[in-house]
Design a protein around this motif. Structure first.
Motif, PDB file in Angstrom:
ATOM      1  N   PHE A   1      55.546  49.026  50.492  1.00  0.00           N
ATOM      2  CA  PHE A   1      54.414  49.131  49.581  1.00  0.00           C
ATOM      3  C   PHE A   1      53.109  49.409  50.326  1.00  0.00           C
ATOM      4  O   PHE A   1      52.961  49.058  51.492  1.00  0.00           O
ATOM      5  CB  PHE A   1      54.256  47.833  48.780  1.00  0.00           C
ATOM      6  CG  PHE A   1      55.412  47.548  47.867  1.00  0.00           C
ATOM      7  CD1 PHE A   1      55.462  48.080  46.593  1.00  0.00           C
ATOM      8  CD2 PHE A   1      56.475  46.769  48.307  1.00  0.00           C
ATOM      9  CE1 PHE A   1      56.538  47.830  45.763  1.00  0.00           C
ATOM     10  CE2 PHE A   1      57.560  46.504  47.490  1.00  0.00           C
ATOM     11  CZ  PHE A   1      57.592  47.043  46.207  1.00  0.00           C
ATOM     12  N   ALA A   2      52.194  50.018  49.596  1.00  0.00           N
ATOM     13  CA  ALA A   2      50.828  50.227  50.070  1.00  0.00           C
ATOM     14  C   ALA A   2      49.914  49.325  49.248  1.00  0.00           C
ATOM     15  O   ALA A   2      49.782  49.527  48.030  1.00  0.00           O
ATOM     16  CB  ALA A   2      50.408  51.687  49.895  1.00  0.00           C
ATOM     17  N   PRO A   3      49.305  48.299  49.845  1.00  0.00           N
ATOM     18  CA  PRO A   3      48.382  47.443  49.091  1.00  0.00           C
ATOM     19  C   PRO A   3      47.205  48.255  48.564  1.00  0.00           C
ATOM     20  O   PRO A   3      46.664  49.104  49.277  1.00  0.00           O
ATOM     21  CB  PRO A   3      47.925  46.413  50.131  1.00  0.00           C
ATOM     22  CG  PRO A   3      48.942  46.469  51.221  1.00  0.00           C
ATOM     23  CD  PRO A   3      49.434  47.886  51.252  1.00  0.00           C
TER      24      PRO A   3
ATOM     25  N   PRO B   1      53.845  52.401  45.925  1.00  0.00           N
ATOM     26  CA  PRO B   1      54.918  52.625  46.904  1.00  0.00           C
ATOM     27  C   PRO B   1      54.351  53.063  48.256  1.00  0.00           C
ATOM     28  O   PRO B   1      53.326  53.748  48.323  1.00  0.00           O
ATOM     29  CB  PRO B   1      55.743  53.759  46.265  1.00  0.00           C
ATOM     30  CG  PRO B   1      55.457  53.663  44.803  1.00  0.00           C
ATOM     31  CD  PRO B   1      54.025  53.232  44.710  1.00  0.00           C
ATOM     32  N   ALA B   2      55.013  52.644  49.323  1.00  0.00           N
ATOM     33  CA  ALA B   2      54.589  53.061  50.666  1.00  0.00           C
ATOM     34  C   ALA B   2      54.570  54.579  50.766  1.00  0.00           C
ATOM     35  O   ALA B   2      55.433  55.257  50.205  1.00  0.00           O
ATOM     36  CB  ALA B   2      55.544  52.488  51.710  1.00  0.00           C
ATOM     37  N   GLY B   3      53.573  55.096  51.448  1.00  0.00           N
ATOM     38  CA  GLY B   3      53.440  56.542  51.584  1.00  0.00           C
ATOM     39  C   GLY B   3      52.517  57.170  50.560  1.00  0.00           C
ATOM     40  O   GLY B   3      52.249  58.384  50.624  1.00  0.00           O
ATOM     41  N   THR B   4      52.018  56.381  49.625  1.00  0.00           N
ATOM     42  CA  THR B   4      51.038  56.906  48.667  1.00  0.00           C
ATOM     43  C   THR B   4      49.804  57.364  49.440  1.00  0.00           C
ATOM     44  O   THR B   4      49.286  56.633  50.293  1.00  0.00           O
ATOM     45  CB  THR B   4      50.647  55.821  47.643  1.00  0.00           C
ATOM     46  OG1 THR B   4      51.811  55.412  46.925  1.00  0.00           O
ATOM     47  CG2 THR B   4      49.611  56.350  46.661  1.00  0.00           C
ATOM     48  N   PRO B   5      49.315  58.574  49.220  1.00  0.00           N
ATOM     49  CA  PRO B   5      48.177  59.092  49.990  1.00  0.00           C
ATOM     50  C   PRO B   5      46.978  58.142  49.979  1.00  0.00           C
ATOM     51  O   PRO B   5      46.618  57.598  48.926  1.00  0.00           O
ATOM     52  CB  PRO B   5      47.844  60.407  49.279  1.00  0.00           C
ATOM     53  CG  PRO B   5      49.156  60.830  48.681  1.00  0.00           C
ATOM     54  CD  PRO B   5      49.827  59.566  48.254  1.00  0.00           C
TER      55      PRO B   5
END
Length: 327
Positions: A117-119, A259-263
Motif C-alpha cells: 500500500f501507499a499511505p 495500492p502500492a505503486g500509485t503515482p
C-alpha cells in the motif's frame, strides 16, 4: 545505426513516456473513484467515509463510490485493494485494526501493510471511553485499579468482540496496572451495554455514541478517555494516562491508503484534498458529536504512524501472549 543517434532516440522515448505520465496525472480523475470500506453500512467507519467521500467528489469533480466489504477481520476488503490497479481509482479505508493489530497479532495475512500500500493520509480518530457501573462506587481510574486489586477476579469487562480495540484497550490496562480482569466478548456494543446496565459485567471500553446517553442519564459512570490527550469534544473527561497509567494510549485511528505503486502526484493530490476537508468546521462539529475527531497527515507522516503502531502492538502481543489467530 549511428552511435550518436541511439542515445538521442532513448532520450526521446523516455521524454515521451514522462510526458504521457504527466498528462495522465493532470487528467486525474477522469472516472469514478472506488473507496472500499471494510465495514457494513451504518457504523462510524462507513458514516465518515460517506461524509468525506461526498466532499472529495465535489473537489475532484468525479463520483466517489463507497463500496462496503465487511467480514474476515477486515482482511477481505484490505486484500481486495492490495490487488487493485495502482492508478488512484481504488482507495481503502485503513485502520489501526487492519494495518497494525492484524499484522502484529496474526501469524499470516494475505497482504503486507508496508509493501502492498501507499499511505495517503490519516483521516480520523475515535477515542474510546471507559464506563463503569455506578454500583462499583468508583469515580476515576485510580479508584477502579484499587478496587480491582482488592477484589481479584471480581471485575468482568465487556467488549464488542475478541481482538477488537475495545478488548485490547482493557487488556492493555490489565497489563499496565497489573490487575485481574475477566473478558466477556459480545457481538457488538448494544448487547454489551445491556449487560453492563444489567450488572452481568461491571465495566467496558466503548465508543462514545452508544454509551454517552447512559452516562447522561446517570446509569453509567464515565471514568476516562483512552487517547493520549483529551478528546476535544469531551474536554472535561481525563485520559487514562493522566489518571494513573502514564504510558497508556489506545487511540483507534483510520486513514486512506492506495495500492502500492500509485503515482506520487496522485497520492499527494488526494492527501492535500483530504487535509482541506478535515479542516471543515461544520463537518468537524457534526462528526465530533458522534465521537469522531478528523485528523489529517502527510503521506509520510501516515506511513510513519503505521510503522510505529505495528512495532508497538507487536511488543504488546509478545508481552501478553494474546494472539488474534485464537480469537
Amino acid at each position: 545505426m549511428n552511435q550518436r543517434i541511439l542515445p538521442a532516440i532513448a532520450y526521446a522515448i523516455a521524454g515521451a513516456a514522462l510526458a504521457c505520465a504527466s498528462l495522465a496525472h493532470a487528467a486525474y480523475p477522469d472516472k469514478p473513484i472506488r473507496l472500499v470500506v471494510p465495514y457494513p453500512p451504518g457504523g462510524v467507519g462507513d458514516t465518515v467515509s460517506r461524509e468525506v467521500g461526498q466532499q472529495l467528489a465535489q473537489r475532484l469533480g468525479t463520483q466517489v463510490v463507497i463500496e462496503n466489504r465487511p467480514g474476515g477481520k477486515l482482511v477481505i476488503a484490505t486484500e481486495n485493494v492490495a490487488r487493485a490497479a495502482p492508478d488512484g481509482y481504488t482507495l481503502l479505508l485503513a485502520s489501526v485494526s487492519s494495518f497494525a493489530l492484524n499484522p502484529a497479532g496474526m501469524k499470516s495475512l494475505p497482504y503486507d501493510p508496508r509493501k502492498d500500500f501507499a499511505p495517503v493520509s490519516r483521516l480520523f480518530d475515535a477515542p474510546l471511553i471507559l464506563v463503569a457501573s455506578p454500583s462499583l462506587g468508583v469515580d476515576n481510574v485510580k479508584q477502579l485499579i484499587a478496587y480491582a486489586r482488592s477484589h481479584p477476579d471480581k471485575l468482568n469487562y465487556g467488549s464488542i468482540g475478541a481482538g477488537s480495540s475495545t478488548h485490547l484497550a482493557a487488556e492493555l490496562m490489565k497489563a499496565d496496572a497489573r490487575i485481574d480482569l475477566t473478558h466477556i466478548p459480545y457481538k457488538g456494543s448494544a448487547p454489551a451495554i445491556a449487560d453492563l446496565l444489567g450488572g452481568r459485567i461491571q465495566m467496558m471500553f466503548d465508543g462514545g455514541p452508544s454509551s454517552l446517553p447512559h452516562v447522561q442519564s446517570g446509569r453509567l459512570k464515565l471514568l476516562a478517555v483512552t487517547s493520549a490527550k483529551r478528546f476535544s469534544y469531551l474536554p472535561e473527561v481525563p485520559t487514562v494516562a493522566e489518571s494513573g497509567l502514564p504510558n497508556y494510549d489506545v487511540t483507534p485511528w483510520w486513514g486512506i491508503v492506495a495500492p502500492a505503486g500509485t503515482p506520487q502526484p496522485i497520492v499527494d493530490r488526494l492527501a492535500a484534498e483530504i487535509a482541506d476537508i478535515t479542516r471543515n468546521r461544520v463537518l468537524r462539529d457534526k462528526l465530533g458529536k458522534q465521537g469522531v475527531e478528523l485528523v489529517a497527515s502527510t503521506p509520510a507522516e501516515f506511513g510513519a504512524l503505521i510503522e510505529t503502531e505495528i512495532a508497538r502492538w507487536t511488543r504488546f502481543f509478545k508481552q501478553t501472549g494474546i494472539s488474534l489467530d485464537d480469537e
